[in-house]
Design a protein around this motif. Structure first.
Motif, PDB file in Angstrom:
ATOM      1  N   LYS A  35       0.843  -1.206   0.000  1.00  0.00           N
ATOM      2  CA  LYS A  35       0.000   0.000   0.000  1.00  0.00           C
ATOM      3  C   LYS A  35       0.876   1.253   0.000  1.00  0.00           C
ATOM      4  CE  LYS A  35      -3.961  -1.183   2.983  1.00  0.00           C
ATOM      5  NZ  LYS A  35      -4.487  -0.875   4.319  1.00  0.00           N
ATOM      6  N   ARG A  36       1.861   1.259   0.922  1.00  0.00           N
ATOM      7  CA  ARG A  36       2.742   2.425   1.033  1.00  0.00           C
ATOM      8  C   ARG A  36       3.458   2.707  -0.289  1.00  0.00           C
ATOM      9  NH1 ARG A  36       4.849   4.510   5.855  1.00  0.00           N
ATOM     10  NH2 ARG A  36       3.779   3.750   7.686  1.00  0.00           N
ATOM     11  N   LYS A  37       3.950   1.638  -0.941  1.00  0.00           N
ATOM     12  CA  LYS A  37       4.687   1.813  -2.203  1.00  0.00           C
ATOM     13  C   LYS A  37       3.789   2.399  -3.279  1.00  0.00           C
ATOM     14  CE  LYS A  37       8.752  -0.935  -2.211  1.00  0.00           C
ATOM     15  NZ  LYS A  37       8.622  -2.043  -1.234  1.00  0.00           N
TER      16      LYS A  37
ATOM     17  N   HIS B 116      13.104   7.623  10.092  1.00  0.00           N
ATOM     18  CA  HIS B 116      12.970   6.487   9.198  1.00  0.00           C
ATOM     19  C   HIS B 116      11.880   6.741   8.182  1.00  0.00           C
ATOM     20  CE1 HIS B 116       9.912   5.990  12.123  1.00  0.00           C
ATOM     21  NE2 HIS B 116       9.547   4.771  11.771  1.00  0.00           N
ATOM     22  N   HIS B 117      11.112   7.790   8.416  1.00  0.00           N
ATOM     23  CA  HIS B 117      10.037   8.099   7.484  1.00  0.00           C
ATOM     24  C   HIS B 117      10.324   9.480   6.946  1.00  0.00           C
ATOM     25  CE1 HIS B 117       7.720   4.889   9.093  1.00  0.00           C
ATOM     26  NE2 HIS B 117       7.645   5.412  10.285  1.00  0.00           N
ATOM     27  N   ASN B 118      10.671   9.577   5.708  1.00  0.00           N
ATOM     28  CA  ASN B 118      10.776  10.941   5.210  1.00  0.00           C
ATOM     29  C   ASN B 118       9.563  11.287   4.365  1.00  0.00           C
ATOM     30  OD1 ASN B 118      12.490  12.701   6.308  1.00  0.00           O
ATOM     31  ND2 ASN B 118      14.304  11.937   5.224  1.00  0.00           N
TER      32      ASN B 118
ATOM     33  N   PRO C  25       0.789  11.010   8.936  1.00  0.00           N
ATOM     34  CA  PRO C  25       1.724  10.292   8.047  1.00  0.00           C
ATOM     35  C   PRO C  25       1.501  10.587   6.566  1.00  0.00           C
ATOM     36  CG  PRO C  25       0.042   8.810   8.902  1.00  0.00           C
ATOM     37  CD  PRO C  25      -0.163  10.120   9.596  1.00  0.00           C
ATOM     38  N   GLY C  26       2.571  10.547   5.797  1.00  0.00           N
ATOM     39  CA  GLY C  26       2.499  10.761   4.348  1.00  0.00           C
ATOM     40  C   GLY C  26       1.417   9.907   3.677  1.00  0.00           C
ATOM     41  N   PRO C  27       1.377   8.585   3.970  1.00  0.00           N
ATOM     42  CA  PRO C  27       0.358   7.757   3.310  1.00  0.00           C
ATOM     43  C   PRO C  27      -1.046   7.946   3.898  1.00  0.00           C
ATOM     44  CG  PRO C  27       2.183   6.423   4.144  1.00  0.00           C
ATOM     45  CD  PRO C  27       2.323   7.775   4.746  1.00  0.00           C
ATOM     46  N   GLY C  28      -1.179   8.901   4.793  1.00  0.00           N
ATOM     47  CA  GLY C  28      -2.494   9.294   5.284  1.00  0.00           C
ATOM     48  C   GLY C  28      -3.266   8.173   5.964  1.00  0.00           C
TER      49      GLY C  28
ATOM     50  N   THR D 125       3.888  -0.251  16.804  1.00  0.00           N
ATOM     51  CA  THR D 125       4.231   1.050  16.241  1.00  0.00           C
ATOM     52  C   THR D 125       3.059   1.994  16.545  1.00  0.00           C
ATOM     53  OG1 THR D 125       3.319   0.290  14.159  1.00  0.00           O
ATOM     54  CG2 THR D 125       5.720   0.243  14.385  1.00  0.00           C
ATOM     55  N   ILE D 126       3.241   3.268  16.249  1.00  0.00           N
ATOM     56  CA  ILE D 126       2.155   4.220  16.522  1.00  0.00           C
ATOM     57  C   ILE D 126       1.039   3.987  15.517  1.00  0.00           C
ATOM     58  CG2 ILE D 126       1.503   6.648  16.602  1.00  0.00           C
ATOM     59  CD1 ILE D 126       4.355   7.287  17.567  1.00  0.00           C
ATOM     60  N   GLU D 127       1.371   4.082  14.240  1.00  0.00           N
ATOM     61  CA  GLU D 127       0.385   3.765  13.203  1.00  0.00           C
ATOM     62  C   GLU D 127       0.190   2.248  13.211  1.00  0.00           C
ATOM     63  OE1 GLU D 127      -1.005   6.232  11.860  1.00  0.00           O
ATOM     64  OE2 GLU D 127       0.424   7.869  12.128  1.00  0.00           O
ATOM     65  N   TRP D 128      -0.933   1.813  12.675  1.00  0.00           N
ATOM     66  CA  TRP D 128      -1.171   0.367  12.711  1.00  0.00           C
ATOM     67  C   TRP D 128      -0.602  -0.349  11.493  1.00  0.00           C
ATOM     68  CZ3 TRP D 128      -5.545  -2.560  15.449  1.00  0.00           C
ATOM     69  CH2 TRP D 128      -5.666  -2.114  16.773  1.00  0.00           C
TER      70      TRP D 128
ATOM     71  N   TRP E  95       1.011  13.561  21.671  1.00  0.00           N
ATOM     72  CA  TRP E  95       1.747  13.465  20.398  1.00  0.00           C
ATOM     73  C   TRP E  95       0.779  13.209  19.242  1.00  0.00           C
ATOM     74  CZ3 TRP E  95       6.423  14.384  18.405  1.00  0.00           C
ATOM     75  CH2 TRP E  95       6.789  13.732  17.239  1.00  0.00           C
ATOM     76  N   GLN E  96      -0.027  12.155  19.379  1.00  0.00           N
ATOM     77  CA  GLN E  96      -1.016  11.856  18.339  1.00  0.00           C
ATOM     78  C   GLN E  96      -2.275  11.249  18.950  1.00  0.00           C
ATOM     79  OE1 GLN E  96       1.905   9.782  15.900  1.00  0.00           O
ATOM     80  NE2 GLN E  96       1.000  10.689  14.086  1.00  0.00           N
ATOM     81  N   SER E  97      -3.415  11.595  18.404  1.00  0.00           N
ATOM     82  CA  SER E  97      -4.674  10.998  18.857  1.00  0.00           C
ATOM     83  C   SER E  97      -5.546  10.782  17.626  1.00  0.00           C
ATOM     84  CB  SER E  97      -5.369  11.910  19.857  1.00  0.00           C
ATOM     85  OG  SER E  97      -5.278  13.267  19.479  1.00  0.00           O
TER      86      SER E  97
ATOM     87  N   SER F  23       2.429   0.074  24.026  1.00  0.00           N
ATOM     88  CA  SER F  23       3.431   1.116  23.824  1.00  0.00           C
ATOM     89  C   SER F  23       4.215   0.800  22.552  1.00  0.00           C
ATOM     90  CB  SER F  23       4.355   1.181  25.039  1.00  0.00           C
ATOM     91  OG  SER F  23       4.960  -0.072  25.203  1.00  0.00           O
ATOM     92  N   LYS F  24       5.053   1.732  22.146  1.00  0.00           N
ATOM     93  CA  LYS F  24       6.002   1.502  21.043  1.00  0.00           C
ATOM     94  C   LYS F  24       7.393   1.558  21.646  1.00  0.00           C
ATOM     95  CE  LYS F  24       8.037   3.443  16.913  1.00  0.00           C
ATOM     96  NZ  LYS F  24       8.017   4.437  15.860  1.00  0.00           N
ATOM     97  N   PRO F  25       8.248   0.594  21.529  1.00  0.00           N
ATOM     98  CA  PRO F  25       7.932  -0.757  21.080  1.00  0.00           C
ATOM     99  C   PRO F  25       7.100  -1.484  22.131  1.00  0.00           C
ATOM    100  CG  PRO F  25      10.177  -0.683  21.946  1.00  0.00           C
ATOM    101  CD  PRO F  25       9.636   0.721  22.001  1.00  0.00           C
TER     102      PRO F  25
HETATM  103  P1  XMP Z   1       5.323   4.495  13.563  1.00  0.00           P
HETATM  104  O1  XMP Z   1       3.998   4.017  13.073  1.00  0.00           O
HETATM  105  O2  XMP Z   1       6.470   3.975  12.766  1.00  0.00           O
HETATM  106  O3  XMP Z   1       5.301   6.072  13.371  1.00  0.00           O
HETATM  107  O4  XMP Z   1       5.494   4.241  15.049  1.00  0.00           O
HETATM  108  C1  XMP Z   1       6.213   6.960  13.964  1.00  0.00           C
HETATM  109  C2  XMP Z   1       5.830   8.364  13.563  1.00  0.00           C
HETATM  110  O5  XMP Z   1       6.001   8.543  12.161  1.00  0.00           O
HETATM  111  C3  XMP Z   1       4.765   8.870  11.533  1.00  0.00           C
HETATM  112  N1  XMP Z   1       4.724   8.126  10.279  1.00  0.00           N
HETATM  113  C4  XMP Z   1       4.950   8.655   9.072  1.00  0.00           C
HETATM  114  N2  XMP Z   1       5.226   9.926   8.695  1.00  0.00           N
HETATM  115  N3  XMP Z   1       5.323   9.228   6.441  1.00  0.00           N
HETATM  116  C5  XMP Z   1       5.382  10.199   7.380  1.00  0.00           C
HETATM  117  O6  XMP Z   1       5.582  11.352   7.026  1.00  0.00           O
HETATM  118  C6  XMP Z   1       5.076   7.939   6.736  1.00  0.00           C
HETATM  119  O7  XMP Z   1       5.021   7.073   5.868  1.00  0.00           O
HETATM  120  C7  XMP Z   1       4.868   7.652   8.122  1.00  0.00           C
HETATM  121  N4  XMP Z   1       4.581   6.498   8.797  1.00  0.00           N
HETATM  122  C8  XMP Z   1       4.507   6.818  10.114  1.00  0.00           C
HETATM  123  C9  XMP Z   1       3.698   8.444  12.517  1.00  0.00           C
HETATM  124  O8  XMP Z   1       2.489   9.188  12.340  1.00  0.00           O
HETATM  125  C10 XMP Z   1       4.358   8.693  13.834  1.00  0.00           C
HETATM  126  O9  XMP Z   1       4.286  10.046  14.219  1.00  0.00           O
END
Ligand code: XMP
Length: 513
Positions: free
Chosen positions: A295-297, A346-348, A392-395, A509-512, A433-435, A504-506
């Motif tokens: 999906k992300r790709k 890790h996410h740009n 996140p970028g992929p919304g 992850t935050i996103e599912w 941070w996020q909700s 928690s993370k780890p």
């Molecule tokens: P995870 O899910 O890896 O997310 O614990 C850590 C933080 O990164 C955000 N996130 C992204 N931001 N592109 C982004 O710009 C992405 O693909 C992406 N994936 C996760 C996430 O919302 C959290 O703040």
């Protein structure tokens, strides 16, 4: 030339914090790797140099060492923790390894007056975190400014020279008066004027953008997030309608997001805004795809294509603007055992192709996140935009498990809006941070009135974090959770169950996805 303090980074997790504290004193700071030659440092004409802490021992085989010539530049130096030990070691003193491990609160008792402690009481609470400590000062050269019970050489100064060292960490909040110590170093010892403010930053940035861009057009991918919004506002202030923002609706945005962005940037700010409604295009590509990475790709690739098409319509576009911030560009320092080296984004965001034909314009690349928000306010962006939680970028794709469909994305959008609304009403939105809501493509049995239902489930993901690298779920009051749950099950058709994610993370992850 902008007055500045250089922070030499020895791999401390606190290097960025030191730089931020300096900027809080209205002095511009810049982080450089510890190995930067003294000549290169001198060329920056800094008013002072701060040597950060670090995980190493000065006697370790691959201990990071700075160019010893920095002590002869005639520029004030402040060594913090490892920075102090390295200073003493370089100038001929001795360090004891290991045995002196000290972590936590200590009381610094001042023994000698010094501008470094100007305005501070004779006893100060300070925060220690070190394994090695100074056991012998270089021959005849140093004065003890203050000691703690366990650390005699807790604050020192080279005799008659502006070379200082602190064994404790003034940059952390656990040293309550630490910021004043750093302010004394910058303002009293380095004699900075302290005139680096957001409004002076705007003036300089506007001049620089104009000089760089000339009469060319600039393209910017607007996502509605803090960084791209602030970059847009700043560049727009500099070059007005030479800026062309492209906003792509990929069908994975939050409720009313597209309208909000169009209203704010298109109408209120009167920017040139190309709005691309690519919802159908994205959802068609994503149809039936359940695997998260796939999906992300697809989303990343499709974004590049849509963006490219839109950019091709803009004539004379020479520059591509991005909201890259300072933490993205600081060179990470490869020091053994350095956790900071791994903590790299890790996410740009965005994922624009590297081979784009444009020159880059990154006017926020000297600012930390808090400063980007402050800049946004200075430029008149509403609080709602500058304090927005990360998205996140992929919304919503990474918050909607399984295959994506417009109907179930709408369910997620409606549930998500309730979560954000209630969190805001509770005054928690800016503290968290996020909700957000997560859609689970699972149906379970429920009962409403006399009727049995078989509907979807929504999970709530509400986490605290400082950088997104680790996170913990928030222990929300039961009354708030109940309100969110009953509003979602009452107001969002198709949902009969709400669960709270208490991981928690780890390890999660935050996103599912
Ligand atoms: P995870 O899910 O890896 O997310 O614990 C850590 C933080 O990164 C955000 N996130 C992204 N931001 N592109 C982004 O710009 C992405 O693909 C992406 N994936 C996760 C996430 O919302 C959290 O703040």
């Amino acid at each position: 030339m902008q007055e500045k303090i250089i922070v030499l980074d020895f791999g401390s997790q606190y290097s960025q914090l030191i730089a931020r504290r300096v900027r809080e004193c209205h002095v511009y700071s810049q982080i450089l790797p510890y190995s930067t030659p003294a000549s290169a440092i001198a060329a920056e004409r800094p008013r002072g140099i701060i040597l950060s802490g670090g995980p190493a021992s000065v006697y370790a085989e691959r201990a990071p060492k700075c160019d010893p010539a920095i002590f002869d530049l005639g520029i004030p130096v402040l060594g913090i923790c490892y920075g102090l030990q390295l200073t003493i070691h370089t100038l001929g003193g001795e360090i004891t390894r290991g045995k002196a491990r000290e972590y936590g609160k200590a009381t610094l008792k001042l023994r000698k007056t010094s501008p470094l402690f100007s305005g501070l009481p004779e006893e100060l609470e300070v925060w220690m975190s070190h394994g090695d400590k100074v056991s012998k000062m270089p021959e005849g050269g140093f004065d003890i400014l203050g000691s703690s019970d366990n650390t005699e050489y807790c604050a020192v100064q080279m005799h008659g020279r502006e070379i200082y060292g602190l064994q404790f960490h003034p940059e952390v909040v656990h040293t309550p008066r630490g910021k004043e110590i750093l302010a004394n170093f910058c303002l009293k010892i380095c004699r900075c004027a302290g005139n680096w403010t957001m409004s002076s930053f705007v003036d300089t940035a506007v001049r620089e953008i104009r000089a760089k861009v000339g009469r060319a057009n600039v393209i910017l991918g607007l996502s509605g997030g803090v960084d791209s919004s602030v970059a847009a506002a700043l560049i727009h202030k500099a070059i007005g309608r030479q800026l062309h923002c492209i906003f792509v609706n990929n069908g994975l945005l939050r409720k009313n997001e597209a309208q909000r962005v169009r209203d704010l940037f298109g109408r209120t700010f009167n920017m040139k805004l190309v709005y691309v409604d690519a919802e159908e295009r994205f959802l068609a590509k994503l149809a039936g795809v359940t695997e998260p990475e796939k999906k992300r790709k697809i989303i990343g690739n499709e974004f590049v294509r849509v963006f490219d098409d839109a950019a091709a319509q803009i004539t004379d576009a020479e520059f591509l603007a991005q909201g890259t911030t300072y933490p993205d560009v600081i060179e990470s320092v490869p020091v053994d055992g350095n956790p900071a080296a791994m903590i790299k984004s890790h996410h740009n965001v965005g994922g624009l192709p590297k081979e784009m034909k444009f020159k880059l314009l990154e006017p926020l690349n000297r600012l930390f996140k808090d400063e980007v928000r402050e800049l946004g306010r200075e430029l008149g962006l509403p609080e709602d935009v500058v304090m927005r939680q990360p998205f996140p970028g992929p919304g919503l794709a990474v918050r909607h498990l399984g295959a994506l469909k417009k109907e179930t994305l709408d369910i997620l959008r409606n549930a998500d809006e309730i979560v954000v609304d209630e969190i805001k009403k509770a005054g928690l939105y800016h503290k968290i941070w996020q909700s957000f809501a997560v859609f689970l493509p699972l149906c379970s049995v429920g009962v409403m009135g006399d009727e049995r239902s078989y509907d979807y489930c929504i999970a709530l993901r509400i986490v605290e974090s400082t950088d997104g690298m680790t996170a913990d779920w928030v222990d929300l009051p039961k009354s708030l959770l109940s309100r969110i749950s009953s509003r979602i099950t009452n107001e969002v058709a198709g949902v009969n169950r709400v669960v709270y994610d208490v991981t928690s993370k780890p390890p999660a992850t935050i996103e599912w996805e």
